[in-house]
Design an enzyme around this catalytic site. Sequence first.
Site, PDB file in Angstrom:
ATOM      1  CE  LYS A 124      -3.954   1.830   2.541  1.00 20.07           C
ATOM      2  NZ  LYS A 124      -4.813   1.683   3.704  1.00 20.07           N
ATOM      3  NE  ARG A 133     -15.670   6.724   7.349  1.00 19.54           N
ATOM      4  CZ  ARG A 133     -14.471   6.706   6.796  1.00 19.54           C
ATOM      5  NH1 ARG A 133     -13.626   7.677   7.024  1.00 19.54           N
ATOM      6  NH2 ARG A 133     -14.103   5.723   5.999  1.00 19.54           N
ATOM      7  CB  SER A 183      -7.339   9.302   5.113  1.00 25.36           C
ATOM      8  OG  SER A 183      -7.486   8.216   4.232  1.00 25.36           O
TER       9      SER A 183
END
Length: 161
Positions: A41, A90, A128
């Site tokens: 990543k 969320r 982010s």
Amino acid sequence: MLRAILPGSFDPPTNGHLNLIERSQRIYDEIYVVVAHNSQKKYTFDARERLEMMQELTAGWDTVHVHLWERMVVEFAQKVDARIMIRGVRALADFSYEFELSMLNKGLDPEIETIFMPTDAQYFVLRSSSIKELVRLGGDISAMVPPLVEKKLFERIPREF
């Protein structure tokens, strides 16, 4: 002693992350914040930087411990004898992804339970990628991240205006 882990990449750490940690440490005896690192990543901050930020941001909580981990988080939970994994959600899309991940983790260790903790409303849109985009555009992120993180983001990400 009831121990829980709260894994994440924390790239960057947000006020939403801190909210989850603060709420979790009121429920569990110990919280292990696991700064996950995946060599496949691409991160804005390297593993050491993310670890140091999280250590500084959680320094006021005696029952919160921050560790860097490059393997499966289930293995970390086993190492510290934690049977609870906290995952922040969320929205429905988060839940769907996190549910699938929890099933994978359950297959690896049936003794570890995943607890889904919804974010407080003021942190609902903290992604982010959105925060980083706002930095690129010179936007105000002061309500989204702690001052330490805001400073580091503006130092790291070039503005496009």
